[in-house]
Design a protein around this motif. Structure first.
Motif: not given
Length: 751
Positions: A50, A57, A74, A313-314, A317-318
């Motif tokens: 993560e 990001n 993040k 934001q993909l 998220k993924h």
């Protein structure tokens, strides 16, 4: 490229040094080495999946950013942070994260931060890498003063179609000029403290119909020859990152184009920085029809070589799920993170103190930045025509009427993408003329005649009265800011609104008249070019528009700009460019069945490289150092350039070539080198231009550079209409494979 000394530049360079204690010292990128790679790998080894994805990001100030995203690791990069207070807050939050990785702070700093310089297309008209580098360094120093450390610039998109609004952000239609200026801008940004993100990779400047965001079809050989050289020059100059383009290239969106992002950029060019998407560019893969949903879009983008997701934001998220499901190898994510971390270490971000939150952009403009902006701007103006030597304003003129809404348009003169530019900082054109006229005892009257879009011309009679009462008329018209830039494609480039009618009425007064055109591209002039004897293209000149325009109008400085693109007679001629291929039926005036229009001339109104001066230049004594060239050698041409007029001036000496017989049809003319020189009245200088023989070849579809034996015609002069001065012979055919280039076609100009 060598450039002769230009008045005032040494003083401006000194100003940059003197402002060093006031501005943050620009930190050059550290040379790649084992110490940086070791630190990158050690940090990567401590990161969770993560946290890795968090570095990929890129989130904008405002929604959807949550400030706690920064402290939670993040958000590896942030954009649209343009105040020191916000940057300092984000830096403090990053230090609270587990790994304390500093974020990048990105912003569109295209042609200035608070002090605005001319738009890039206008800047290109100066034909001066030195000025491009100077302008970029000033912009970077101001932006880095408040904590910005990354710019989404320069734009390296070559464009041959003025209908495309974003042509204003680039350098025009020529790859050699584009490569030289793109490299200079990358270096200037770095010198001033900003890492560059060269955009939009690639082919974005050739959309069908000139429509922004539309698809492009460009053969790969043409990509290598024409559209990729400026990007390669950026990579060689040290661009920290690249931005993937919105468009689909030959049916494959650039944001998922492995050939561009991996094979060419990293494989053939050896680029080690990172690639970011454009705004929600990854999510737009769904609209392009190559991804069913966000997860597939994220997967395709990262596998193609996009390391960072801007505002989509993909990835966040993924990607963790894609990795755990085995659809994306974690090694691919690791390599993307490694590129981002490597860049941050190269920039020195881990060792740099946080920004002082009390710093304000209101510290600018300074007298030095204003002087720099003025000096750059006045070299970008192109004197398109000057029948009867209407300009400069004659000393006998005791009153001047300044007519037009753009003469007093402090926001519009900044142009689009003005970062933190404030209209309150602007010196308008009418104010600049007033200041200059005041010293000569000249009365100045101003009347706008119409509104900015010239839809309401109810002020025309007042403007005509001002003109009749004056000895000289300066009309200032063109494109307001909102008609240029991103999402500003135009189907008709005629002067908008009632401008043509207003100019016709002004011409009928019989007064000497000069037109100053403001805008981000050539505009179709129609009868205006016949009715108005003197036309000066001023682009969007920036903060110091007024003093710079006045310097040229009054003859304190002779205009020296040259067109970086071809100026059409009508919109229907587009796309239009000088370096086109020959046809089997070249134009014959009395033969309908040759290359021509039945309702318009085939020629442009003004050709590429065109630009007049208040003096005249003569070329003589051209000579080639060697008539026969072999691999590893250079075409070397020397020529005498004489200022035959009574005023000092600057000339851009341009060298073009043509390969008349080749295995593939080759362009009628190709710019291969140029040098801007200053000449006093009556002075002669001998100029030598060199072109590596490798730059006389062309590419095959696989990227191989082919240099064929045979004749090369050589032309030297002050525009793309230059006369032939000789012919060289390449002795033997040779090839250079894509991975074995000894000299990039992106940098053919002698240093």
């Amino acid at each position: 490229m060598r450039l002769s000394d230009v008045h005032g530049l040494a003083r401006l360079a000194l100003a940059l040094v003197l402002t060093g204690p006031f501005l943050p010292q620009a930190k050059a990128q550290e040379a790649p080495g084992p110490s940086i790679e070791r630190r990158v790998n050690e940090l990567l080894g401590r990161m969770t999946l993560e946290e890795k994805v968090g570095q990929l990001n890129l989130v904008s100030h405002g929604p959807p950013l949550r400030w706690e995203d920064i402290s939670e690791g993040k958000a590896g990069a942030l954009l649209n942070f343009n105040s020191a207070q916000d940057v300092a807050r984000a830096q403090a939050l990053a230090r609270q994260s587990r790994l304390k990785i500093p974020p990048l702070f990105g912003l569109d700093v295209l042609h200035g931060f608070r002090t605005q310089f001319p738009l890039p297309l206008g800047e290109a008209a100066a034909f001066s890498p030195r000025l491009s580098r100077l302008a970029a360094e000033w912009a970077a120093r101001e932006a880095s003063y408040v904590g910005v450390n990354w710019t989404f610039a320069p734009m390296a998109d070559l464009s041959r179609d003025s209908r495309w609004g974003r042509i204003v952000e680039g350098f025009g239609e020529d790859p050699v000029l584009g490569a030289a200026l793109t490299a200079a801008r990358v270096e200037g940004f770095r010198d001033g403290g900003l890492a560059a993100s060269t955009k939009h990779f690639a082919g974005y400047g050739a959309p069908q119909g000139g429509r922004d965001y539309d698809t492009t079809y460009i053969p790969r050989a043409e990509m290598y020859d024409t559209y990729l050289p400026p990007f390669r020059a950026a990579a060689e100059a040290g661009s920290a990152s690249f931005m993937a383009a919105f468009n689909a290239l030959n049916g494959e969106p650039s944001t998922a184009n492995g050939w561009l992002l991996t094979d060419v950029l990293r494989g053939q060019w050896g680029f080690t920085g990172f690639v970011t998407s454009d705004w929600v560019g990854i999510g737009e893969l769904v609209n392009h029809g190559i991804a069913a949903d966000g997860a597939e879009a994220a997967r395709k983008a990262i596998l193609a070589g996009v390391d960072m997701d801007m505002m989509g934001q993909l990835y966040i998220k993924h990607l963790p799920d894609e990795v755990r499901a085995g659809r994306v190898p974690e090694s691919v994510v690791d390599e993307a993170v490694r590129r981002v971390l490597r860049t941050k270490f190269h920039m020195g971000l881990f060792d740099r103190p946080d920004i002082d939150p009390s710093r304000l952009d209101s510290a600018f403009p300074t007298p030095e930045s204003r002087e720099a902006a003025r000096a750059v701007a006045r070299e970008t103006f192109v004197l398109l025509q000057n029948r009867g030597d209407v300009l400069p304003v004659p000393a006998s003129a005791r009153s001047i009427a300044v007519i037009g809404p753009l003469a007093d348009a402090p926001q519009d003169q900044l142009g689009p993408h003005a970062a933190r530019g404030h209209k309150e900082d602007s010196v308008t054109i009418v104010e600049g003329i007033r200041r200059r006229a005041q010293g000569s005892g000249i009365t100045v009257r101003h009347a706008p005649a119409c509104d900015l879009l010239c839809r309401d011309a109810s002020g025309l009679q007042a403007a005509l009265e001002a003109a009749r009462q004056s000895d000289f008329v300066i009309a200032v018209f063109g494109e307001p800011q909102e008609l240029s830039g991103e999402a500003a494609s135009r189907a008709d480039l005629a002067l908008n609104g009632k401008q043509a009618e207003v100019l016709e009425e002004l011409a009928r007064t019989g007064k000497p008249i000069a037109l100053v055109l403001m805008g981000g591209r050539p505009q179709v002039l129609g009868p205006v070019a016949e009715r108005i004897p003197a036309i000066l293209m001023a682009w969007y000149p920036g903060t110091e528009a007024g003093p710079a325009v006045a310097d040229v109008l009054f003859g304190d400085v002779s205009p020296s700009g040259k067109l970086p693109l071809t100026w059409p007679r009508s919109t229907g001629q587009l796309p239009l460019y000088y370096n086109r291929l020959p046809t089997g039926r070249p134009t014959l005036p009395n033969n309908r069945f040759t290359l021509q229009y039945i309702d318009e001339a085939i020629t442009p109104l003004y050709p590429f490289g065109w630009g007049l001066s208040y003096t005249n230049f003569a070329y003589s004594g051209a000579a080639l150092a060697k008539a026969q060239l072999s691999e590893g050698e250079a075409l070397e041409v020397s020529v005498n350039v004489t200022n035959t007029g009574a005023r000092d001036g600057q000339e851009v000496v341009q060298l073009y070539i043509r390969d008349p017989v080749a295995s593939r049809s080759r362009p009628l003319r190709q710019l291969k080198a140029f040098e801007k020189i200053a000449l006093k009245a009556g002075e002669t200088k001998r100029v030598t231009l060199r072109v590596p023989v490798e730059s006389l070849g062309f590419h095959l579809d696989d990227g191989t550079l082919l240099v064929e034996a045979g004749a090369i015609q050589v032309f030297v002069g002050g525009s793309s209409l230059a006369e032939q001065v000789g012919e060289a012979e390449i002795a033997q055919t040779f090839r250079i494979p894509p991975m074995g280039r000894r000299a990039s076609a992106s940098s053919p100009i002698a240093q």
